[in-house]
Every structure is written in structure tokens, then in C-alpha cells.
Design a protein around this motif. Structure first.
Motif, PDB file in Angstrom:
ATOM      1  N   ARG A 145      33.088 -26.994  46.656  1.00 46.57           N
ATOM      2  CA  ARG A 145      33.358 -26.521  45.305  1.00 46.57           C
ATOM      3  C   ARG A 145      32.157 -25.739  44.780  1.00 46.57           C
TER       4      ARG A 145
ATOM      5  N   GLU B  46      34.881 -35.249  33.889  1.00 45.69           N
ATOM      6  CA  GLU B  46      36.167 -35.923  33.683  1.00 45.69           C
ATOM      7  C   GLU B  46      36.355 -37.050  34.702  1.00 45.69           C
ATOM      8  N   ARG B  47      35.922 -36.807  35.930  1.00 44.74           N
ATOM      9  CA  ARG B  47      36.075 -37.829  36.968  1.00 44.74           C
ATOM     10  C   ARG B  47      35.197 -39.052  36.687  1.00 44.74           C
TER      11      ARG B  47
ATOM     12  N   ARG C 139      39.805 -30.513  28.186  1.00 49.95           N
ATOM     13  CA  ARG C 139      40.654 -29.533  28.862  1.00 49.95           C
ATOM     14  C   ARG C 139      41.052 -28.367  27.968  1.00 49.95           C
TER      15      ARG C 139
ATOM     16  N   ASN D 295      34.158 -25.475  33.417  1.00 47.74           N
ATOM     17  CA  ASN D 295      34.355 -26.412  34.530  1.00 47.74           C
ATOM     18  C   ASN D 295      33.798 -27.781  34.159  1.00 47.74           C
TER      19      ASN D 295
ATOM     20  N   LYS E  36      41.423 -23.203  31.029  1.00 48.19           N
ATOM     21  CA  LYS E  36      41.602 -24.283  30.063  1.00 48.19           C
ATOM     22  C   LYS E  36      42.647 -23.836  29.049  1.00 48.19           C
TER      23      LYS E  36
ATOM     24  N   ASN F  43      35.441 -30.748  35.426  1.00 44.70           N
ATOM     25  CA  ASN F  43      36.124 -31.717  36.283  1.00 44.70           C
ATOM     26  C   ASN F  43      35.222 -32.877  36.694  1.00 44.70           C
ATOM     27  N   ARG F  44      33.959 -32.554  37.018  1.00 46.55           N
ATOM     28  CA  ARG F  44      33.051 -33.605  37.494  1.00 46.55           C
ATOM     29  C   ARG F  44      32.789 -34.635  36.412  1.00 46.55           C
TER      30      ARG F  44
END
Length: 508
Positions: A400, A213-214, A239, A208, A489, A210-211
């Protein structure tokens, strides 16, 4: 020479950038717990404070002190037989990081490394230092190298704006809002601080991201990326499942030989392709249920947590629900598939199961004179729209969670045939599916491609081949394979092969 002088000289020979990376690799986020020698004390201060003060003061004094403390601990450490301790893990991680960065202290006791490897029951192949490196950390290192100091500074600014996340964290306040990341090594310290902070806050892990990546997505591309890199390129690198360096994974091959012509060829092919892809391989011929239980018990040993992936080939006769073992007993396919993904040593890592057996007796038969005598069975053959986004749910961080994971996540099951159908074989070379899979994964077509791309190509290739039943009816038919994926992924096959003989392991 006095040990204090040796340590001082060693530290003075390391560049600030390498010191930051050595600290990062050594303070591994996923240290095993519970563990002998660990008192479960929060190590936030130990891992975060040195990086925070280095960024704030532009001074590596605290990181130097941390590394000195590690070296002194290892120097005084007596390797206890049989009992694996937290220090054993730390010693191996420290050694592998030093080896990777080419900064191994000349005074480091490599005999202790060998003694610790003995406790882990490591084979000769497993004594390669690259096995001990954490692939997820190596991916994050590459992300850091792809960003300019300005890019990391922009990530820091974006992180500081998330007040709910940073509230009450003292090390955040030590660094302050505005940071100058330009001095050598400071960019790395700040980036690694952000990563470890998000990991300890349970916002990211090896799957995980995502955080993170943001945060990267909020950077200005023109000022934040090193030459030849883009924001999309950097985010895309996060990813993929992290499977950097050698070995690519631990490959288990189980094959029933009794009553299966060509089974030895299947073993040879799967062993060859696994080695070609840089895996360490274990083979079980003629497995029984007892064999499977023993293998599961083996895979729970601590050394397997160092592997980045777990591919498994299971080749036998079967029907719609079960597979036939060497002693004639059967096991439920579902039982087999749900047993291995729950093994803790491979949690959050890709697990791939190649299930090669019949799943019934049905055939997609081809009728007509033009198909008679034609088969390969009996002989070997050479979100972009803003309007759409505005209609979507606003999923906030508060709803989340990455802490709890269903066991089947990060697992892919590849079947040699569809439900209720035959899985074809050649008289002398075994499973056609195994043959074609190994051919496709060994060729240049596989370099840098994802496993699912290869499986899709395999599905096309296999379905073109005319096969013929081995009974008196000699029915010509086609076979269709498929896979079920619980991946979160993309699993990319290695572009560069990493043969084990390229590097030297610790002395034994």
C-alpha cells in the motif's frame, strides 16, 4: 508585567486537555515545504517527544516548554514584507488554535497577525480565524472526544503489536507498552501521538485514514466509546472529506453572459447558494482563456492551501468536446477539467466542477399530443460475510502507498447534460440545471447529506421536467444530467450554516 510571568500565568490558566489540543493543532502535520525559513530538518523529535514524555510521566512540563518557545519566537519575530516564511504559517496556525480553544494569550501581538494576513493577500472574508484551522485536525479532535481513555489505550496496544511499523522508533519505547490514559489530558496526548506518528510514517493523511480506522475497529465498544457513540459512528466520521467549520470552501463561478439569456440569474443563484453553504466566492463574468490562466495562477498562491474544498461552476454554450468563451474562442472541456485538479493548494481536497453547457444538439424528444405546450423552458416555475472475506486477497501494508496521487483523484465533475445532448434554458432565468441544483442545495433536504445524494436527487428532479426548444419546431424534450466521480471519501454538505459575521477576525 514581565513577559515571563505573563506566559507562566497564561499556561497555568489552560486545562491539560486544552494544552494537548493546542499542541496538536500547532504541530500541524502538513506544514508547507519547501518554505523560506525552513531548513528541512526532521522535526520528529520536536513534535513527538513532548507528547511521548507527557504520556509516560503524566507531566505537561515538556508541552509547556514547547508552547513557551512558540510564544517567545512569535514575540521576537519581525514580519518581513512580501516573503512568506515558515514562521508566518506557524503564527497563523497558533493564533487560530488559541482562538478556537478560547485561550488566546492577552499579550499576543495581533497586529503581527494582520501583517502576516496582508502578506498572504487575504481579503476581509479570509481574515476569519476559522479559515486558518485545519479541517482534518478538527475531525481527529472529534474522534478523540468520542473515545474513552480505555479506547485510546486499546488503540495503543494494537499499534504496539505492529512490529514492522514501530521498529526503531525511540518515542514509542519512551511511552512503553502499558499506559494509564486516565489522568486529565493524557488520553488526548496519547491519541494525538498515535495520529501524528501514523502521519509521519506516511500511513495516513487527510484522505487516507484506513490505518487509523483499523486501529479503532479493534477497540471493545462497551469500554472504549463515550456515551451515545459507537465504533461504527466514530469510523464513519473519518469517511467524509474534512470540511469542518467556516468556510466550507472556495467557490469559483465562471459564466459567459454574451448570447446567453438569463445568465445573470445563473450568477445570482450560484453566488447565493455558495454563500448559503458557507463558501467564500469569486465570480468571473465573460471569461476568456487568458482569464482562466490568470485564475489558475491566482489559485496557486499560498493562502488557498487553508481552504477545505474547491467547487467551480462553469456556464457557457458548448458542444460535445468544447465550451465557447466570451470572445468566441473555444476551449476543450477536457483541458479545463484536467488543469485545475493539479493545483497543489487543493491536493487531497475535494474539487467539484459543475459544467453547465450543451454537449451536442441531440434531444430526448417526446412525441404525442399530450406533450404539446407542456414545458418549463419558456417560463419560470415555482463486506458482511466471513465466507466472502476469506476468499478475498490479503492486501498487506507492504503493498500500500499513499504518497503518490493521480491529479484527478478527489475530483467530481457534474455535467448538466449527457454527451451529444442539449442543456436546457429558461428565457429569463437561465439554466434549468443551475436553478434546480441551487434549490436542492439550499433546502433542508441538503442538511448533512452528501453531495452525491443531492446530485442523484437532482438527476431525478431534472428528468421529470418537460422542456421545449426555442426554435420554430418547438420540440418537447427531457434533459438528463450525470456526474463522474473520482472521490475517495464522501463530501457532506454542512448541517449547520456558518455565517461569517458570527465571529471576529484579527484586527486589521
Amino acid at each position: 508585567m514581565d513577559e515571563v510571568i505573563q506566559v507562566t500565568q497564561w499556561l497555568s490558566s489552560i486545562t491539560p486537555r486544552k494544552k494537548a489540543k493546542l499542541f496538536f493543532f500547532t504541530t500541524h502535520a502538513d506544514a508547507p515545504s519547501p518554505m523560506v525559513g525552513s531548513n528541512d530538518v526532521d522535526t520528529h523529535e520536536e513534535t513527538q517527544l513532548p507528547m511521548a514524555t507527557t504520556v509516560a510521566l503524566h507531566n505537561f512540563k515538556n508541552i509547556d516548554e514547547f508552547l513557551k518557545k512558540k510564544v517567545n519566537t512569535f514575540s521576537c519575530y519581525n514580519v518581513i514584507e512580501n516573503e512568506i516564511t515558515k514562521t508566518d504559517y506557524e503564527y497563523l496556525r497558533f493564533y487560530s488554535a488559541c482562538k478556537y480553544l478560547d485561550v488566546v494569550p492577552p499579550f499576543l501581538d495581533l497586529e503581527k497577525i494582520s501583517a502576516i494576513q496582508n502578506k498572504f493577500e487575504m481579503t476581509d472574508e479570509e481574515r476569519d480565524y476559522r479559515l486558518l484551522l485545519d479541517s482534518a485536525d478538527l475531525v481527529l479532535e472529534k474522534v478523540c472526544d468520542s473515545l474513552k481513555p480505555a479506547g485510546v489505550s486499546q488503540m495503543w496496544t494494537a499499534l504496539r503489536k505492529d512490529r514492522n511499523l514501530i521498529r526503531g522508533v525511540k518515542t514509542i519505547d519512551i511511552i512503553g507498552f502499558f499506559v494509564d490514559p486516565n489522568p486529565t489530558g493524557i488520553k488526548e496526548c496519547l491519541f494525538f501521538f498515535i495520529v501524528r506518528f501514523l502521519q509521519k510514517a506516511d500511513k495516513i493523511n487527510r484522505v487516507n485514514t484506513n490505518r487509523l480506522e483499523r486501529l479503532i475497529a479493534q477497540c471493545d465498544e462497551s469500554s472504549s466509546c463515550e456515551e451515545g457513540k459507537t465504533i461504527d459512528f466514530i469510523i464513519d466520521s473519518l469517511r467524509f472529506y474534512p470540511t469542518e467549520l467556516y468556510p466550507f470552501g472556495f467557490c469559483l463561478i465562471m459564466c459567459v453572459i454574451e448570447g446567453r439569456d438569463g445568465a445573470m440569474q445563473e450568477i445570482e443563484k450560484t453566488m447565493e447558494i455558495s454563500r448559503h453553504l458557507g463558501m467564500i466566492t469569486h465570480t468571473e463574468k465573460n471569461p476568456t482563456k487568458e482569464t482562466i490562466e490568470l485564475v489558475k495562477k491566482e489559485l496557486m498562491k499560498p493562502k488557498y492551501q487553508f481552504y477545505s474544498s474547491f467547487p467551480c461552476w462553469f456556464m457557457s454554450h458548448g458542444d460535445s468536446n468544447s465550451m465557447v468563451l466570451a470572445d468566441g474562442e473555444t476551449i476543450e472541456r477536457e483541458w479545463f477539467l484536467t488543469s485545475f485538479p493539479d493545483i497543489s493548494t487543493f491536493q487531497l481536497k475535494p474539487k467539484v466542477f459543475f459544467m453547465v453547457s450543451c454537449r451536442g444538439a441531440n434531444k430526448f424528444s417526446l412525441k404525442g399530443d399530450e406533450f404539446e405546450g407542456q414545458s418549463a423552458t419558456c417560463d419560470y416555475y415555482d463486506i458482511g460475510s466471513a465466507l466472502i472475506r476469506n476468499r478475498m486477497l490479503d492486501i498487506t501494508d507492504s503493498v500500500r502507498d499513499i504518497s503518490y496521487v493521480q491529479p484527478m483523484m478527489d475530483t467530481l465533475v457534474a455535467y448538466s447534460t449527457i454527451l451529444d445532448h442539449l442543456s436546457g434554458r429558461a428565457n429569463t432565468h437561465g439554466s434549468i440545471y443551475v436553478d434546480r441544483a441551487c434549490v436542492l442545495m439550499s433546502g433542508n433536504i441538503s442538511r448533512g447529506r452528501s453531495l452525491t445524494e443531492i446530485l442523484e436527487h437532482l438527476s431525478q428532479d431534472l428528468h421529470e421536467i418537460l422542456q421545449e426548444t426555442m426554435d420554430e419546431d418547438r420540440i418537447v424534450y427531457k434533459q438528463a444530467c450525470h456526474y463522474d466521480s473520482f472521490f475517495r471519501k464522501t463530501l457532506k454538505l454542512p448541517y449547520t450554516r456558518h455565517p461569517k459575521e458570527d465571529v471576529h477576525s484579527a484586527p486589521q
